[in-house]
Design a protein around this motif. Structure first.
Motif: not given
Length: 191
Positions: A107-115
């Protein structure tokens, strides 16, 4: 006699270090994010292999990744991973603070990208917030909230520095230092 000290290139360092991740626990509550990722640099070619390797056990084989090119100086079309290829795409419409991972079978996963330049305390807050099951906060909202918290901390430090720099002068309710003449006189005439 001269000694040359070898330096580890940032790309080599990223490849040797484990990915810094915080994943949402498995639950029936679906949220907007599946966790957070804090890369060490803005080099996708170096950062994606450790991320994909770390996610293979809990999520399965990652085959595609999409990013917003606004946060990454170079977006490669493919990244080599242990004898296979990870396809990388970019969309300007995608939230710049989010990374989308895709798999043909899972499937699909969404991750927050922390700078990468984020302070450790702020990164810890963001990683914890992104991993809350059922959270309705999008990546951009989490980053905006953290920015507001950081701004509040800087404002408090600025106010304290002003207090100390003015020798403890009184501040008006509007944050403006008032001169000593603004202080009321006590009954014995001392200020």
């Amino acid at each position: 006699m001269t000694t040359t000290l070898g330096r580890t290139a940032p790309r080599d360092l990223a490849a040797q270090s484990p990915a810094r991740l915080s994943l949402t626990p498995k639950t029936t509550l679906a949220g907007l994010l599946d966790g957070a990722w804090w890369p060490r640099s803005r080099d996708l070619e170096a950062e994606l292999p450790p991320l994909a390797a770390a996610l293979e056990e809990p999520w399965g084989r990652v085959t595609r990744v999409t990013v917003n090119p606004g946060r990454w100086p170079v977006v490669p079309h493919t990244v080599a991973l242990d004898g296979r290829t990870l396809h990388v795409g970019w969309f300007t419409e995608q939230d710049p603070d989010k990374l989308i991972l895709l798999s043909y079978t899972v499937g699909r996963w969404d991750l927050l990208v922390i700078p990468p330049e984020t302070a450790p305390a702020a990164a810890a807050r963001l990683m914890a917030a992104a991993a809350i099951p059922g959270s309705i906060l999008a990546a951009g909202a989490l980053m905006a909230n953290e920015s507001a918290i950081g701004r509040g901390t800087r404002d408090a430090a600025r106010r304290e520095a002003t207090w100390e720099g003015e020798g403890g002068a009184c501040m008006s309710p509007f944050g403006v230092a008032m001169g000593r003449s603004a202080l009321p006189l006590s009954a014995n005439g001392w200020r």
